[in-house]
Design a protein around this motif. Structure first.
Motif, PDB file in Angstrom:
ATOM      1  N   SER A 132      -8.384   3.369  -1.354  1.00 27.10           N
ATOM      2  CA  SER A 132      -8.473   4.750  -1.815  1.00 27.10           C
ATOM      3  C   SER A 132      -8.340   4.853  -3.327  1.00 27.10           C
ATOM      4  CB  SER A 132      -7.378   5.591  -1.148  1.00 27.10           C
ATOM      5  OG  SER A 132      -6.096   5.057  -1.431  1.00 27.10           O
ATOM      6  N   GLY A 133      -8.127   3.717  -4.007  1.00 28.50           N
ATOM      7  CA  GLY A 133      -7.973   3.735  -5.452  1.00 28.50           C
ATOM      8  C   GLY A 133      -6.637   4.262  -5.905  1.00 28.50           C
ATOM      9  N   GLN A 186       0.824  -1.204   0.000  1.00 28.24           N
ATOM     10  CA  GLN A 186       0.000   0.000   0.000  1.00 28.24           C
ATOM     11  C   GLN A 186       0.861   1.259   0.000  1.00 28.24           C
ATOM     12  OE1 GLN A 186      -2.252  -0.736   3.564  1.00 28.24           O
ATOM     13  NE2 GLN A 186      -3.885  -1.811   2.481  1.00 28.24           N
ATOM     14  N   PHE A 187       2.003   1.190   0.651  1.00 25.29           N
ATOM     15  CA  PHE A 187       2.908   2.336   0.698  1.00 25.29           C
ATOM     16  C   PHE A 187       3.528   2.603  -0.671  1.00 25.29           C
ATOM     17  CE2 PHE A 187       7.222   4.027   1.577  1.00 25.29           C
ATOM     18  CZ  PHE A 187       6.864   5.225   2.174  1.00 25.29           C
ATOM     19  N   ALA A 188       3.929   1.523  -1.360  1.00 21.93           N
ATOM     20  CA  ALA A 188       4.543   1.662  -2.684  1.00 21.93           C
ATOM     21  C   ALA A 188       3.514   1.776  -3.797  1.00 21.93           C
ATOM     22  CB  ALA A 188       5.458   0.470  -2.961  1.00 21.93           C
ATOM     23  N   THR A 189       2.247   1.442  -3.490  1.00 20.84           N
ATOM     24  CA  THR A 189       1.141   1.457  -4.463  1.00 20.84           C
ATOM     25  C   THR A 189       1.460   0.622  -5.699  1.00 20.84           C
ATOM     26  OG1 THR A 189       1.887   3.485  -5.571  1.00 20.84           O
ATOM     27  CG2 THR A 189       0.400   3.736  -3.684  1.00 20.84           C
ATOM     28  N   GLN A 190       2.136  -0.496  -5.498  1.00 23.16           N
ATOM     29  CA  GLN A 190       2.428  -1.403  -6.602  1.00 23.16           C
ATOM     30  C   GLN A 190       2.857  -2.748  -6.033  1.00 23.16           C
ATOM     31  OE1 GLN A 190       5.990  -0.539  -8.854  1.00 23.16           O
ATOM     32  NE2 GLN A 190       6.825   0.695  -7.201  1.00 23.16           N
ATOM     33  N   ARG A 191       2.810  -3.761  -6.889  1.00 23.17           N
ATOM     34  CA  ARG A 191       3.224  -5.107  -6.508  1.00 23.17           C
ATOM     35  C   ARG A 191       4.741  -5.210  -6.591  1.00 23.17           C
ATOM     36  NH1 ARG A 191      -0.505  -8.663  -4.130  1.00 23.17           N
ATOM     37  NH2 ARG A 191      -2.548  -8.351  -5.072  1.00 23.17           N
ATOM     38  N   LEU A 192       5.383  -5.293  -5.442  1.00 19.05           N
ATOM     39  CA  LEU A 192       6.840  -5.376  -5.432  1.00 19.05           C
ATOM     40  C   LEU A 192       7.331  -6.768  -5.798  1.00 19.05           C
ATOM     41  CD1 LEU A 192       7.678  -3.262  -2.265  1.00 19.05           C
ATOM     42  CD2 LEU A 192       7.827  -2.589  -4.657  1.00 19.05           C
ATOM     43  N   SER A 207      -8.317  -1.300  -5.213  1.00 15.59           N
ATOM     44  CA  SER A 207      -7.375  -1.671  -6.263  1.00 15.59           C
ATOM     45  C   SER A 207      -6.628  -2.921  -5.815  1.00 15.59           C
ATOM     46  CB  SER A 207      -6.385  -0.525  -6.528  1.00 15.59           C
ATOM     47  OG  SER A 207      -5.368  -0.945  -7.413  1.00 15.59           O
ATOM     48  N   LYS A 208      -6.787  -3.990  -6.554  1.00 19.89           N
ATOM     49  CA  LYS A 208      -6.124  -5.235  -6.193  1.00 19.89           C
ATOM     50  C   LYS A 208      -4.623  -5.165  -6.430  1.00 19.89           C
ATOM     51  CE  LYS A 208      -6.689 -10.237  -6.653  1.00 19.89           C
ATOM     52  NZ  LYS A 208      -7.421 -11.329  -7.343  1.00 19.89           N
ATOM     53  N   THR A 209      -4.207  -4.304  -7.328  1.00 25.76           N
ATOM     54  CA  THR A 209      -2.778  -4.173  -7.611  1.00 25.76           C
ATOM     55  C   THR A 209      -2.027  -3.572  -6.433  1.00 25.76           C
ATOM     56  OG1 THR A 209      -3.259  -3.901  -9.964  1.00 25.76           O
ATOM     57  CG2 THR A 209      -1.084  -3.195  -9.191  1.00 25.76           C
TER      58      THR A 209
END
Length: 423
Positions: free
Chosen positions: A336-337, A165-171, A329-331
């Motif tokens: 919060s989208g 959630q912090f990076a807003t992406q799949r690491l 957002s599943k990603t």
């Protein structure tokens, strides 16, 4: 005379032995600082100061038995006046820390404040832990020292969700960026309790007190209350046990000026019905003690995934209640989208297809080449433009027909001339 007494920290008032003197002493105490004043109550054993001196009564003993003018549990508006003015003059600061990822939540709660108790509930499987982790992460990113008590999932799994959630992406698909995001995430004032599963209330409260003292924690998240009920042998009645635990967290929040967010499972109800404040498991004490009640609504649809909403059903600070939609957002695992960007999402999808079917990207990559022949379509007007050139020889056709026509025109002349000579 009274203004001269304001310079003293302790002011005993001993005026006389009648009722009028007693009322006058209380009046003077109100005009002075009640916390600094003590009153000698008149009576047979405590006469006026002059008579007590004449009788040889110990004045120090009488003054030691004086009653405080104010009670520690009772205050007047005079004592609250400055604090009331401060709240009126600093409305934004009093409202607390604003959420950056949930602006709609600011419209109802106005902010996150110390010393409050928030009760959060939602249907099973609706994503309560995922939402509350982003809810707390948003505040932690703004400097709110946060302590997480996750009794339901391990700290490693919780930290993984919060890092995503912090990076807003799949690491998982960007491992080369892990160290960069981990270094930034490590700087947040975020701490975790090492408890997992059922724990005693005393151990949890002691840990929270230590965290408040050592790390200046101002926000504690407990997920969830049911994991402490089975361990406590307070009462055979589970409802009474839950009421005791809720009361303990309420007292902790007030005494330590620390905000406590408490996750509680709802009662087992019909899935098609929306949850209400009365749907919180246990008695009404949880909703009564809470300053804020948040409900994660999951409206499931038969044709596909449903919509999720956050309902503010209680707001003791401002009174505004309502509901607003959430964009999951599943990603990025965010409600919060918030995502890294559409271009980034497309890139991730291409990488997934390459892993599953390496041969498919070749025709997909060739698809963008199709515009090339489409771009060549405008060249077709060129032969159409040459059509007028073809009409040019057609325009010369009359010249070819002309000699033939002249031959035909000569033949009628002799015939005409012969016929003209007969008469």
């Amino acid at each position: 005379l009274l203004p001269y007494l304001e310079q003293f920290k302790r002011i005993p008032l001993w005026l006389g032995e009648d009722l009028r003197s007693w009322e006058a002493a209380k009046l003077f105490a109100r005009k002075l600082n009640p916390r600094s004043c003590s009153l000698v109550q008149p009576g047979d054993q405590q006469p006026g100061p002059l008579e007590a001196l004449n009788r040889g009564i110990s004045l120090a003993k009488v003054l030691h038995s004086a009653l405080p003018a104010s009670h520690k549990s009772i205050v007047s508006f005079r004592q609250l006046r400055d604090e009331v003015f401060s709240e009126l003059a600093n409305v934004e600061q009093v409202a607390g820390v604003k959420w950056t990822r949930f602006p709609d939540l600011n419209k109802f709660l106005k902010g996150h404040r110390k010393g409050e108790l928030t009760v959060f509930t939602g249907p099973t499987g609706s994503g309560k832990t995922t939402f509350i982790s982003e809810y707390a992460l948003d505040l932690c990113m703004q400097g709110v020292n946060t302590l997480w008590g996750s009794f339901e999932i391990s700290n490693v799994r919780l930290a993984k969700v919060m890092l995503t959630q912090f990076a807003t992406q799949r690491l998982e698909e960007e491992l080369d960026q892990y160290d960069e995001w981990a270094d930034r995430f490590e700087d947040l004032p975020l701490y975790f309790m090492t408890f997992h599963g059922q724990q005693s209330l005393k151990a949890v409260i002691d840990t929270m007190l230590h965290a408040v003292y050592m790390y200046d924690i101002v926000h504690v998240v407990i997920d969830n209350l049911q994991f402490m009920m089975g361990h406590e042998q307070l009462s055979a009645d589970r409802l009474a046990s839950q009421d005791y635990i809720v009361g303990a967290f309420r007292k902790f929040a007030t005494d330590n000026s620390c905000h406590v967010t408490l996750v509680i499972h709802p009662r087992k109800e019909d899935d098609e019905r929306e949850l209400q404040t009365a749907s919180i498991f246990g008695s009404a004490k949880a909703s009564q003690e809470a300053d804020n009640v948040l409900i994660l609504q999951d409206r499931k649809l038969r044709s596909g995934p449903g919509k999720r909403y956050l309902q503010v059903s209680k707001n003791r600070f401002d009174g505004d209640v309502g509901i607003f939609p959430l964009d999951f957002s599943k990603t990025s695992l965010t409600f919060s989208g918030l995502t890294k960007g559409k271009a980034k999402l497309k890139k991730v999808k291409v990488e997934k297809t390459e892993e599953l079917a390496p041969e498919e990207p070749a025709p997909k990559a060739a698809v963008p080449k199709e515009p090339a022949p489409k771009a060549a379509v405008p060249k077709e007007p060129a032969p159409k433009a040459a059509v007028p050139k073809a009409t040019a020889p057609k325009a010369k056709a009359p010249k070819v027909i002309a000699p033939k026509g002249s031959g035909f025109s000569k033949e009628p002349v002799p015939k005409g001339s012969g016929s003209s000579k007969d008469p």
